[in-house]
Design a protein around this motif. Structure first.
Motif, PDB file in Angstrom:
ATOM      1  N   SER A   3       0.852  -1.193   0.000  1.00 43.93           N
ATOM      2  CA  SER A   3       0.000   0.000   0.000  1.00 43.93           C
ATOM      3  C   SER A   3       0.883   1.237   0.000  1.00 43.93           C
ATOM      4  N   LYS A   4       0.434   2.264  -0.661  1.00 45.90           N
ATOM      5  CA  LYS A   4       1.196   3.502  -0.752  1.00 45.90           C
ATOM      6  C   LYS A   4       0.326   4.660  -0.265  1.00 45.90           C
ATOM      7  N   GLY A   5       0.992   5.705   0.165  1.00 45.58           N
ATOM      8  CA  GLY A   5       0.255   6.867   0.634  1.00 45.58           C
ATOM      9  C   GLY A   5      -0.100   6.760   2.097  1.00 45.58           C
ATOM     10  N   GLY A   6      -1.050   7.570   2.522  1.00 46.93           N
ATOM     11  CA  GLY A   6      -1.435   7.611   3.921  1.00 46.93           C
ATOM     12  C   GLY A   6      -2.468   6.565   4.270  1.00 46.93           C
ATOM     13  N   PHE A   7      -2.909   6.613   5.500  1.00 40.97           N
ATOM     14  CA  PHE A   7      -3.942   5.703   5.974  1.00 40.97           C
ATOM     15  C   PHE A   7      -4.692   6.366   7.114  1.00 40.97           C
ATOM     16  N   SER A   8      -5.881   5.885   7.363  1.00 44.19           N
ATOM     17  CA  SER A   8      -6.656   6.346   8.511  1.00 44.19           C
ATOM     18  C   SER A   8      -6.682   5.241   9.559  1.00 44.19           C
ATOM     19  N   VAL A   9      -7.067   5.601  10.786  1.00 49.21           N
ATOM     20  CA  VAL A   9      -7.035   4.680  11.920  1.00 49.21           C
ATOM     21  C   VAL A   9      -8.422   4.625  12.544  1.00 49.21           C
ATOM     22  N   VAL A  10      -8.917   3.420  12.770  1.00 50.23           N
ATOM     23  CA  VAL A  10     -10.215   3.223  13.414  1.00 50.23           C
ATOM     24  C   VAL A  10      -9.978   2.448  14.712  1.00 50.23           C
ATOM     25  N   VAL A  11     -10.420   3.008  15.832  1.00 45.03           N
ATOM     26  CA  VAL A  11     -10.276   2.373  17.139  1.00 45.03           C
ATOM     27  C   VAL A  11     -11.673   2.088  17.680  1.00 45.03           C
ATOM     28  N   ARG A  12     -11.920   0.809  18.007  1.00 49.31           N
ATOM     29  CA  ARG A  12     -13.243   0.428  18.508  1.00 49.31           C
ATOM     30  C   ARG A  12     -13.085  -0.412  19.782  1.00 49.31           C
ATOM     31  N   PRO A  13     -13.616   0.044  20.932  1.00 54.92           N
ATOM     32  CA  PRO A  13     -13.537  -0.761  22.153  1.00 54.92           C
ATOM     33  C   PRO A  13     -14.273  -2.090  21.994  1.00 54.92           C
ATOM     34  N   MET A  14     -13.734  -3.139  22.582  1.00 56.40           N
ATOM     35  CA  MET A  14     -14.350  -4.450  22.550  1.00 56.40           C
ATOM     36  C   MET A  14     -15.444  -4.526  23.623  1.00 56.40           C
ATOM     37  N   PRO A  15     -16.418  -5.445  23.466  1.00 59.35           N
ATOM     38  CA  PRO A  15     -17.467  -5.587  24.476  1.00 59.35           C
ATOM     39  C   PRO A  15     -16.872  -5.855  25.862  1.00 59.35           C
ATOM     40  N   GLY A  16     -17.395  -5.145  26.861  1.00 55.93           N
ATOM     41  CA  GLY A  16     -16.924  -5.310  28.229  1.00 55.93           C
ATOM     42  C   GLY A  16     -15.675  -4.521  28.561  1.00 55.93           C
ATOM     43  N   SER A  17     -15.158  -3.750  27.609  1.00 59.82           N
ATOM     44  CA  SER A  17     -13.940  -2.984  27.843  1.00 59.82           C
ATOM     45  C   SER A  17     -14.183  -1.832  28.808  1.00 59.82           C
TER      46      SER A  17
END
Length: 484
Positions: free
Chosen positions: A425-439
């Motif tokens: 992959s080239k270029g930038g990227f975005s980041v997705v953060v998702r808490p898990m159940p019970g976190s």
């Protein structure tokens, strides 16, 4: 028996006994009462988002909408356009983005004003946008990034004051109603700018650039409150410390509260300066706890900071958290706002800022991540109060997205994760953060740095709550009436 019947008092007794037996049978055989269920707020996908990139001239603008299984799957689009009044036409060609799950990026030429991102339908839920500039010389040398902000009724910023840096306030009104904006500045000496007798009106489609030195020239440190008496405004603040001293945007700080978490502090060397302000009318002693990789504890000889009423104070925490990824938990008996300055290393310095932020209970999205040349992106995650677990996904601008990674955080710990896109992959990227159940609650930030010969360049962005879901208040029947 006849005598009893003839006795009217006896007859009355028989009637009462019969009625008692009848009601007794009815009571025993009655249905159970229906349980009263309190109405709960309903989680619904966001269907419309408006955000303003305050000064994208010469910057890279990133826009992304991650795909979610339960979000609106109908048609939708995001339009990136120059801010303009409702009656204006033309003004250049708009960019239209209509593919969720793909990162859109563009280098914006110098010149021009704010850009407005309007998203609807499938492009709205979770949409994030950001602008990031990179300069290698002059007073603007460094990395300077900011999350494109939604218009609102109130915004807080905490950082150096106009006497220590060139502080510029950017206001934009993408709505169809005028915004009556007022300002309040708290310094080390107390309030220096009252909300009475100052303020501006920002018309629909208008933007304003205000030098804070013209409003309050004396503060070395400050907390700035931008509020509206009517309408909404998108506010952003840029700090330019001078030649060889750094540049960046101040993130919007969490509203005043008795407990504030300042997340996303990277594990690099350099100065770490904490800013705390008390907007109320009572002095306070703020208790400080650092959440580090090896535990959570008060810093020796830096356990507290005294903040007089209506003023701001600062504390150098370089010897306490310098060189360690961290978050700070601040507690006070009165509401406070807080932020922190991160200084890079090298002969020519650069700065970044983080601020008090909410936990990312519904997830978070960062539009701009990079791993190009000598640039590196980091995710700094903290679980100050309870053990937590999150899923981290990268969405590259080109190529296939890698499989998500689960990150576990013990209670009272901070972890720093280097973000690298998949091979090919080239270029930038975005980041997705998702808490898990019970976190447990998770706080964090994304840090972008670049190793340059004359000194490290750095910018930071605390994780903000994703615009994926909205909690719709419950509706109930009410016999009340509204009088004109």
């Amino acid at each position: 028996m006849r005598r009893l019947i003839e006795n009217r008092f006896g007859l009355l007794a028989l009637v009462l006994v019969a009625l008692g037996a009848l009601y007794g049978v009815a009571f025993v055989s009655r249905p159970a009462p229906a349980a009263q269920v309190r109405p709960q707020a309903v989680k619904a996908p966001v269907e419309s988002v408006t955000a303003v990139c305050p000064a994208p001239s010469g910057s890279r603008v990133s826009v992304v909408t991650p795909t979610e299984q339960q979000q609106n799957q109908g048609q939708g689009s995001a339009t990136l356009s120059a801010i303009k009044a409702p009656e204006e036409k033309g003004g250049g060609k708009d960019d239209v983005i209509d593919r969720p799950g793909l990162l859109w990026q563009r280098e914006i030429a110098a010149g021009g004003g704010p850009l407005v991102v309007d998203a609807t339908g499938s492009m709205a839920a979770g949409l994030e946008s950001a602008q990031t500039a990179r300069e290698t010389s002059g007073t603007q040398r460094g990395l300077a990034g900011v999350r494109c902000v939604e218009p609102g009724a109130e915004s807080w910023f905490v950082g150096p004051g106009p006497a220590a840096a060139e502080m510029t306030l950017y206001l934009a009104n993408p709505d169809s109603a005028p915004a009556n904006v007022s300002f309040m500045v708290y310094s080390g000496e107390g309030p220096v700018l009252s909300e009475r007798g100052n303020g501006v009106v920002v018309k629909p489609g208008q933007h304003r650039v205000i030098r804070l030195r013209d409003l309050a020239p004396s503060p070395l440190i400050m907390a700035l409150q931008v509020s509206t008496r009517s309408g909404r405004v998108a506010a952003a603040v840029k700090a330019v410390l001078g030649e060889g001293r750094g540049v960046d945007w101040l993130p919007v700080a969490a509203a005043p509260a008795t407990r504030v978490v300042v997340p996303g502090i990277p594990g690099t060397a350099g100065q770490r300066e904490l800013y705390v302000a008390t907007p109320g009318e009572r002095d306070t002693v703020v208790r400080i706890r650092a959440v580090l990789e090896d535990g959570s504890y008060a810093l020796k000889n830096k356990e507290t900071i005294e903040v007089p009423a209506g003023s701001a104070a600062s504390l150098d925490l370089s010897t306490g958290i310098g060189g360690q990824p961290a978050a700070l938990v601040l507690e006070s008996d009165v509401p406070i706002v807080a932020g922190l300055k991160i200084t890079g290393t090298g002969a020519r310095q650069d700065v970044a800022f983080t601020a008090g932020a909410a936990s990312v209970d519904l997830g978070s999205v960062v539009a701009d991540g990079r791993a190009e040349g000598k640039q590196t992106s980091w995710l700094v995650l903290s679980a100050p109060f309870a053990a937590a677990a999150v899923e981290v996904r990268l969405l590259p601008s080109k190529g296939e997205a890698p499989a998500p990674v689960e990150v576990k955080l013990p209670a009272g710990r901070t972890k720093e994760i280097r973000l690298a896109p998949p091979k090919g992959s080239k270029g930038g990227f975005s980041v997705v953060v998702r808490p898990m159940p019970g976190s447990g609650p998770v706080y964090g930030g994304r840090v972008l740095d670049e190793a340059a010969k004359d000194g490290q360049m750095v910018t930071a962005q605390p994780l903000a709550l994703a615009r994926t879901w909205a909690l719709v208040p419950p509706t109930v029947d009410s016999p009340g009436a509204v009088l004109p």
